[in-house]
Design a protein around this motif. Structure first.
Motif, mmCIF file in Angstrom:
data_model
loop_
_atom_site.group_PDB
_atom_site.id
_atom_site.type_symbol
_atom_site.label_atom_id
_atom_site.label_comp_id
_atom_site.label_asym_id
_atom_site.label_seq_id
_atom_site.Cartn_x
_atom_site.Cartn_y
_atom_site.Cartn_z
ATOM 1 N N PHE A 191 6.831 -6.981 3.092
ATOM 2 C CA PHE A 191 7.753 -5.970 2.577
ATOM 3 C C PHE A 191 8.074 -4.943 3.647
ATOM 4 O O PHE A 191 7.153 -4.403 4.278
ATOM 5 C CB PHE A 191 7.133 -5.217 1.386
ATOM 6 N N MET A 192 9.368 -4.661 3.815
ATOM 7 C CA MET A 192 9.721 -3.519 4.653
ATOM 8 C C MET A 192 9.073 -2.278 4.040
ATOM 9 O O MET A 192 9.046 -2.132 2.822
ATOM 10 C CB MET A 192 11.249 -3.375 4.711
ATOM 11 N N ARG A 193 8.522 -1.421 4.870
ATOM 12 C CA ARG A 193 7.774 -0.227 4.435
ATOM 13 C C ARG A 193 6.572 -0.575 3.545
ATOM 14 O O ARG A 193 6.257 0.145 2.609
ATOM 15 C CB ARG A 193 8.681 0.756 3.696
ATOM 16 N N GLY A 200 2.545 2.878 4.111
ATOM 17 C CA GLY A 200 3.201 4.152 3.846
ATOM 18 C C GLY A 200 2.928 4.704 2.468
ATOM 19 O O GLY A 200 1.935 4.350 1.824
ATOM 20 N N ARG A 201 3.874 5.523 2.031
ATOM 21 C CA ARG A 201 3.599 6.428 0.909
ATOM 22 C C ARG A 201 3.270 5.775 -0.418
ATOM 23 O O ARG A 201 2.715 6.419 -1.295
ATOM 24 C CB ARG A 201 4.783 7.389 0.742
ATOM 25 N N SER A 202 3.610 4.499 -0.609
ATOM 26 C CA SER A 202 3.249 3.863 -1.882
ATOM 27 C C SER A 202 1.735 3.661 -1.991
ATOM 28 O O SER A 202 1.233 3.418 -3.087
ATOM 29 C CB SER A 202 3.967 2.516 -2.017
ATOM 30 N N LEU A 203 1.018 3.743 -0.878
ATOM 31 C CA LEU A 203 -0.424 3.441 -0.904
ATOM 32 C C LEU A 203 -1.283 4.706 -0.886
ATOM 33 O O LEU A 203 -1.173 5.521 0.039
ATOM 34 C CB LEU A 203 -0.807 2.570 0.306
ATOM 35 N N GLN A 261 -3.629 -1.697 6.195
ATOM 36 C CA GLN A 261 -3.845 -1.393 4.765
ATOM 37 C C GLN A 261 -3.098 -2.327 3.803
ATOM 38 O O GLN A 261 -3.710 -2.882 2.886
ATOM 39 C CB GLN A 261 -3.474 0.075 4.492
ATOM 40 N N PRO A 262 -1.793 -2.547 3.987
ATOM 41 C CA PRO A 262 -1.100 -3.437 3.039
ATOM 42 C C PRO A 262 -1.499 -4.905 3.183
ATOM 43 O O PRO A 262 -1.357 -5.676 2.227
ATOM 44 C CB PRO A 262 0.384 -3.234 3.374
ATOM 45 N N VAL A 263 -1.985 -5.282 4.366
ATOM 46 C CA VAL A 263 -2.415 -6.677 4.563
ATOM 47 C C VAL A 263 -3.670 -6.907 3.723
ATOM 48 O O VAL A 263 -3.795 -7.895 2.993
ATOM 49 C CB VAL A 263 -2.679 -6.963 6.058
ATOM 50 N N ARG A 264 -4.587 -5.950 3.797
ATOM 51 C CA ARG A 264 -5.823 -6.045 2.991
ATOM 52 C C ARG A 264 -5.511 -6.009 1.508
ATOM 53 O O ARG A 264 -6.019 -6.798 0.719
ATOM 54 C CB ARG A 264 -6.716 -4.828 3.277
ATOM 55 N N ARG A 265 -4.662 -5.085 1.108
ATOM 56 C CA ARG A 265 -4.456 -4.838 -0.311
ATOM 57 C C ARG A 265 -3.605 -5.905 -0.983
ATOM 58 O O ARG A 265 -3.917 -6.360 -2.085
ATOM 59 C CB ARG A 265 -3.790 -3.476 -0.499
ATOM 60 N N LEU A 286 11.825 -7.496 0.133
ATOM 61 C CA LEU A 286 12.712 -6.678 -0.686
ATOM 62 C C LEU A 286 14.050 -6.571 0.032
ATOM 63 O O LEU A 286 14.177 -6.914 1.204
ATOM 64 C CB LEU A 286 12.104 -5.290 -0.889
ATOM 65 N N GLY A 287 15.060 -6.055 -0.686
ATOM 66 C CA GLY A 287 16.367 -5.879 -0.073
ATOM 67 C C GLY A 287 16.446 -4.633 0.791
ATOM 68 O O GLY A 287 17.400 -4.436 1.542
ATOM 69 N N HIS A 288 15.448 -3.753 0.681
ATOM 70 C CA HIS A 288 15.261 -2.632 1.601
ATOM 71 C C HIS A 288 13.812 -2.199 1.432
ATOM 72 O O HIS A 288 13.038 -2.889 0.778
ATOM 73 C CB HIS A 288 16.254 -1.500 1.314
ATOM 74 N N GLY A 289 13.437 -1.066 2.033
ATOM 75 C CA GLY A 289 12.034 -0.689 2.064
ATOM 76 C C GLY A 289 11.436 -0.350 0.695
ATOM 77 O O GLY A 289 12.151 0.059 -0.219
ATOM 78 N N VAL A 290 10.120 -0.507 0.599
ATOM 79 C CA VAL A 290 9.350 -0.097 -0.585
ATOM 80 C C VAL A 290 9.627 1.388 -0.831
ATOM 81 O O VAL A 290 9.527 2.210 0.089
ATOM 82 C CB VAL A 290 7.832 -0.293 -0.336
ATOM 83 N N LEU A 291 9.973 1.730 -2.068
ATOM 84 C CA LEU A 291 10.232 3.133 -2.389
ATOM 85 C C LEU A 291 8.892 3.872 -2.513
ATOM 86 O O LEU A 291 7.889 3.288 -2.951
ATOM 87 C CB LEU A 291 11.041 3.225 -3.687
ATOM 88 N N PRO A 292 8.863 5.145 -2.117
ATOM 89 C CA PRO A 292 7.584 5.868 -2.029
ATOM 90 C C PRO A 292 6.758 5.876 -3.323
ATOM 91 O O PRO A 292 5.535 5.834 -3.261
ATOM 92 C CB PRO A 292 8.010 7.299 -1.661
#
Ligand SMILES: O=C(O)CCc1c2[nH]c(c1CC(=O)O)Cc1[nH]c(c(CC(=O)O)c1CCC(=O)O)Cc1[nH]c(c(CC(=O)O)c1CCC(=O)O)Cc1[nH]c(c(CCC(=O)O)c1CC(=O)O)C2
Length: 355
Positions: A36-38, A41-44, A72-76, A329-335
């Protein structure tokens, strides 16, 4: 990690053989790869914790922190690729442009670039300017094992828009005024930015990036003929500069339905598609010989699991005939996205496409 070397650079064979890189090369895959782009970041919550009290740009210059945030997102989520944690304005900061990332606003440039004299402020980028990037890649490639690491940069048009406007812009009026009003200065500006961007991508590939993504997030503001005249030469220069490394080159923009073919022809191996064009239609527009990446609307993740899964099935069906598909996604993960919704989505795509 295998000690065997792949056909590309120093990359271990297990990385070269990953589902993500196979899909980019349009080879058969064990399952559709997802990232996922982004994704960092802030979603985590774990990101918000380690970032506490550290300004965005400063966090991009601390190798241990960058490595932790990237992982972090790779682990999660168990995504199929990591994306290096940084921002598109980092190379501009590294050559001395006076800019900051303001919370709630985005990148802000103190003195915008609008005249020929201003061009002199855009000097070449050297590996020493971004030694923290090389260091962070070293930490990351050791930790990631077979998981590929994607490097990225902003494309000349999108970077120019920040520099000319002085910050995020809805209408890009100063940018377009310069582009149409002084085409020679515009061409020289984009050419400078192409060299800086190419140098920044080379640093990342030589430090271990297995693929690179060039973000032309805002280029959807242009008509195709203007894209070809005012933007494509500089984007092509970036792609050509890194072609010799043999790593997949991804090109992405928002609202670029009318530009997909031209963006592919700038030199991309993989074309990123936002949610506005179905992938089968995008494949017709892009033409043969390229993989596609996309394209779930990031806002859909605020809906029910059933709605997410129904749309994901439609995307996978539309992608069934493609030469290569990387789910994104079609753009980055929203915060404010629920991170569990992202983890469920990874699992769903993997299960649904397991071969
Ligand atoms: O105007 C806007 O909407 C955003 C402008 C903005 C940028 N960096 C920014 C902001 C402020 C913000 O996000 O709140 C500032 C920015 N960049 C980033 C973050 C972290 C986060 O989103 O929570 C943040 C927020 C900083 C914070 O935590 O306060 C990190 C970033 N930017 C970017 C990336 C690459 C990626 O998307 O995967 C990544 C790395 C993500 C990862 O490692 O997983 C790329 C980026 N930055 C930027 C753009 C231009 C496009 C755009 O403007 O939307 C783009 C390209 C794109 O997303 O299409 C500019």
């Amino acid at each position: 990690m295998s000690a065997e070397q792949s056909p590309v650079g120093k990359q271990p064979t297990a990385t070269y053989d990953s589902a993500f890189l196979k899909a980019c090369r349009r080879e058969p895959v064990p399952h559709t790869p997802v990232w996922f782009m982004r994704q960092a970041g802030r979603s985590l919550p774990e990101y918000r914790k380690v970032r506490e009290g550290i300004p965005m740009l400063e966090s991009c210059m601390r190798p241990e922190l960058v490595a932790e945030i990237t992982l972090q997102p790779v682990r999660r989520h168990g995504v199929d690729a990591a994306i290096y944690f940084s921002d598109i304005v980092v190379p501009l900061k590294a050559i001395g442009i006076d800019l900051d990332i303001k919370p709630g606003v985005g990148p802000v440039v103190e003195k915008p670039i609008r005249t020929r004299a201003d061009l002199a402020r855009l000097r070449d980028l050297t590996p020493e300017d971004v030694s923290y990037v090389t260091e962070a890649y070293g930490l990351l490639t050791r930790e990631l094992g077979a998981t590929p690491l994607i490097g990225f940069a902003g494309a000349p048009f999108t970077l120019a828009s920040y520099l000319v406007e002085g910050g995020p812009s809805r209408n890009h009026e100063h940018t377009k005024a310069l582009m149409y009003g002084d085409p020679q200065l515009w061409a020289d500006l984009l050419d400078r930015l192409a060299d800086i961007t190419a140098a920044f991508l080379k640093v990342q590939i030589e430090a271990g990036a297995s693929a690179v993504q060039l973000f032309d997030s805002w280029v959807g503001a242009l008509a195709p003929a203007d894209y070809r005249r005012f933007v494509q030469p500089a984007s092509r220069k970036v792609f050509e500069a890194v072609a010799g490394y043999g790593v997949p080159r991804i090109h992405f923009g928002v609202g670029t339905g009318e530009l997909l073919r031209d963006m592919g022809e700038a030199g991309a191996d993989v074309v990123g598609v936002d949610w506005r064009v179905p992938l089968d239609e995008a494949a017709r527009r892009v033409g043969p010989g390229k993989a596609l990446q996309g394209n779930l609307d990031p806002a859909l993740l605020f809906s029910t699991t059933e709605a997410v899964e129904a749309r994901t099935r439609e995307i996978l069906d539309a992608a069934a005939g493609l030469e290569g598909h990387v789910f994104n996604l079609g753009h980055g993960v929203l915060p404010d996205t629920d991170p569990d919704a992202l983890s469920r989505l990874v699992e769903y795509v993997h299960t649904r496409t397991a071969r």
